[in-house]
Design a protein around this motif. Structure first.
Motif, short mmCIF file in Angstrom:
data_model
loop_
_atom_site.label_atom_id
_atom_site.label_comp_id
_atom_site.label_asym_id
_atom_site.label_seq_id
_atom_site.Cartn_x
_atom_site.Cartn_y
_atom_site.Cartn_z
N THR A 12 38.30 27.79 38.91
CA THR A 12 37.69 28.92 38.21
C THR A 12 36.55 29.52 39.02
OG1 THR A 12 38.28 27.95 36.08
CG2 THR A 12 36.57 29.64 36.06
N ALA A 13 35.74 28.65 39.60
CA ALA A 13 34.63 29.14 40.43
C ALA A 13 35.14 29.93 41.63
CB ALA A 13 33.76 27.97 40.89
N LEU A 14 36.22 29.48 42.24
CA LEU A 14 36.80 30.20 43.38
C LEU A 14 37.31 31.57 42.98
CD1 LEU A 14 38.77 27.42 45.27
CD2 LEU A 14 36.64 28.50 45.94
N VAL A 15 38.00 31.63 41.85
CA VAL A 15 38.54 32.91 41.39
C VAL A 15 37.40 33.87 41.07
CG1 VAL A 15 39.79 34.03 39.51
CG2 VAL A 15 40.72 31.97 40.57
N LEU A 16 36.38 33.38 40.37
CA LEU A 16 35.25 34.25 40.04
C LEU A 16 34.48 34.66 41.29
CD1 LEU A 16 33.94 32.53 36.80
CD2 LEU A 16 35.23 34.66 36.99
N GLY A 17 34.35 33.77 42.25
CA GLY A 17 33.66 34.11 43.50
C GLY A 17 34.42 35.13 44.31
N ALA A 18 35.74 35.06 44.26
CA ALA A 18 36.57 36.01 45.02
C ALA A 18 36.48 37.41 44.44
CB ALA A 18 38.03 35.55 45.03
N CYS A 19 36.11 37.51 43.19
CA CYS A 19 36.01 38.83 42.57
C CYS A 19 34.84 39.61 43.13
CB CYS A 19 35.85 38.69 41.05
SG CYS A 19 37.34 38.07 40.27
N GLY A 20 33.91 38.93 43.77
CA GLY A 20 32.77 39.62 44.36
C GLY A 20 31.97 40.34 43.32
N GLY A 21 31.54 41.51 43.62
CA GLY A 21 30.78 42.28 42.67
C GLY A 21 30.62 43.69 43.18
N GLY A 22 31.11 43.95 44.37
CA GLY A 22 30.84 45.22 45.02
C GLY A 22 31.61 46.38 44.44
N GLY A 23 31.43 46.73 43.18
CA GLY A 23 32.09 47.88 42.62
C GLY A 23 31.20 49.10 42.57
N GLY A 24 29.92 48.93 42.87
CA GLY A 24 28.99 50.04 42.74
C GLY A 24 28.79 50.80 44.03
N ASP A 25 27.97 51.84 43.95
CA ASP A 25 27.70 52.68 45.11
C ASP A 25 26.36 52.37 45.76
OD1 ASP A 25 30.05 53.97 44.70
OD2 ASP A 25 29.17 55.72 43.73
N GLN A 60 27.97 40.44 49.78
CA GLN A 60 28.18 40.54 48.34
C GLN A 60 29.60 40.19 47.92
OE1 GLN A 60 27.00 44.55 47.44
NE2 GLN A 60 24.85 44.01 47.26
N SER A 61 30.58 40.56 48.71
CA SER A 61 31.96 40.47 48.25
C SER A 61 32.86 39.52 49.04
CB SER A 61 32.61 41.86 48.28
OG SER A 61 31.90 42.75 47.46
N CYS A 62 32.48 39.14 50.24
CA CYS A 62 33.40 38.41 51.11
C CYS A 62 32.90 37.03 51.52
CB CYS A 62 33.67 39.21 52.39
SG CYS A 62 34.13 40.92 52.11
N ALA A 63 31.59 36.88 51.66
CA ALA A 63 31.02 35.66 52.23
C ALA A 63 31.33 34.42 51.41
CB ALA A 63 29.51 35.81 52.42
N SER A 64 31.51 34.57 50.09
CA SER A 64 31.77 33.38 49.27
C SER A 64 33.08 32.70 49.68
CB SER A 64 31.80 33.75 47.79
OG SER A 64 32.82 34.68 47.51
N GLN A 100 46.61 34.67 49.15
CA GLN A 100 45.77 34.19 48.06
C GLN A 100 44.56 35.09 47.81
OE1 GLN A 100 44.81 30.14 49.01
NE2 GLN A 100 46.81 29.40 48.39
N MET A 101 44.32 36.05 48.68
CA MET A 101 43.18 36.95 48.50
C MET A 101 43.53 38.02 47.47
SD MET A 101 41.19 39.32 51.22
CE MET A 101 40.29 40.74 50.63
N PRO A 102 42.70 38.10 46.41
CA PRO A 102 42.96 39.15 45.41
C PRO A 102 42.49 40.51 45.92
CG PRO A 102 41.01 37.90 44.82
CD PRO A 102 41.59 37.24 46.05
N ALA A 103 43.04 41.57 45.33
CA ALA A 103 42.59 42.92 45.64
C ALA A 103 41.12 43.06 45.27
CB ALA A 103 43.44 43.93 44.87
N GLN A 104 40.37 43.78 46.11
CA GLN A 104 38.95 43.99 45.87
C GLN A 104 38.70 45.44 45.49
OE1 GLN A 104 36.71 41.24 46.23
NE2 GLN A 104 38.70 40.27 46.31
N GLY A 105 37.79 45.65 44.58
CA GLY A 105 37.41 47.01 44.20
C GLY A 105 36.41 47.57 45.19
#
Length: 122
Positions: A12-25, A60-64, A100-105
């Motif tokens: 679960t931690a891996l999946v949540l970490g892969a989601c990153g957070g970089g959806g903003g401008d 923010q989005s990849c290093a994890s 295994q890499m999910p799509a990133q926003g």
């Protein structure tokens, strides 16, 4: 039972970490060049790169998954990703995922900037 619980929590931690957070401008520099805010713009093989914004987006989005120094962790090593993929191919992988890499926003400019930055890693 403890192993199963730990495995589920780690997964679960891996999946949540892969989601990153970089959806903003935030931190986006679309004007090119030095805007006085400390951004550095460089011409890379794939186009103009705002290095500071690319490094921030990566953190923010990849290093994890790919490690703070691009050497890989859960995800593959990216230190020489530009010798395997073009900037367009890297952008496609970021947008749509691969394996295994999910799509990133993220907005198109941020993805292209990050892809150009990574494409220069050869």
């Amino acid at each position: 039972m403890n192993k199963k619980l730990l495995t589920a929590l780690f997964g679960t931690a891996l999946v949540l970490g892969a989601c990153g957070g970089g959806g903003g401008d935030e931190g986006t520099d679309t004007g090119g060049g030095d805007n006085g805010g400390g951004s550095t713009s460089q011409e890379q093989a794939g186009g103009d790169v705002d290095t500071q914004a690319a490094e921030q987006a990566y953190e923010q989005s990849c290093a994890s998954c790919h490690g703070g120094d691009l050497t890989g962790a859960v995800g593959p090593n990216l230190t020489q990703v530009g010798s395997k993929y073009s900037a367009d191919e890297i952008a496609d992988i970021i947008k749509n995922g691969k394996g295994q890499m999910p799509a990133q926003g993220g907005n198109v400019e941020n993805v292209e900037n990050l892809a150009n930055w990574l494409a220069a890693k050869k």
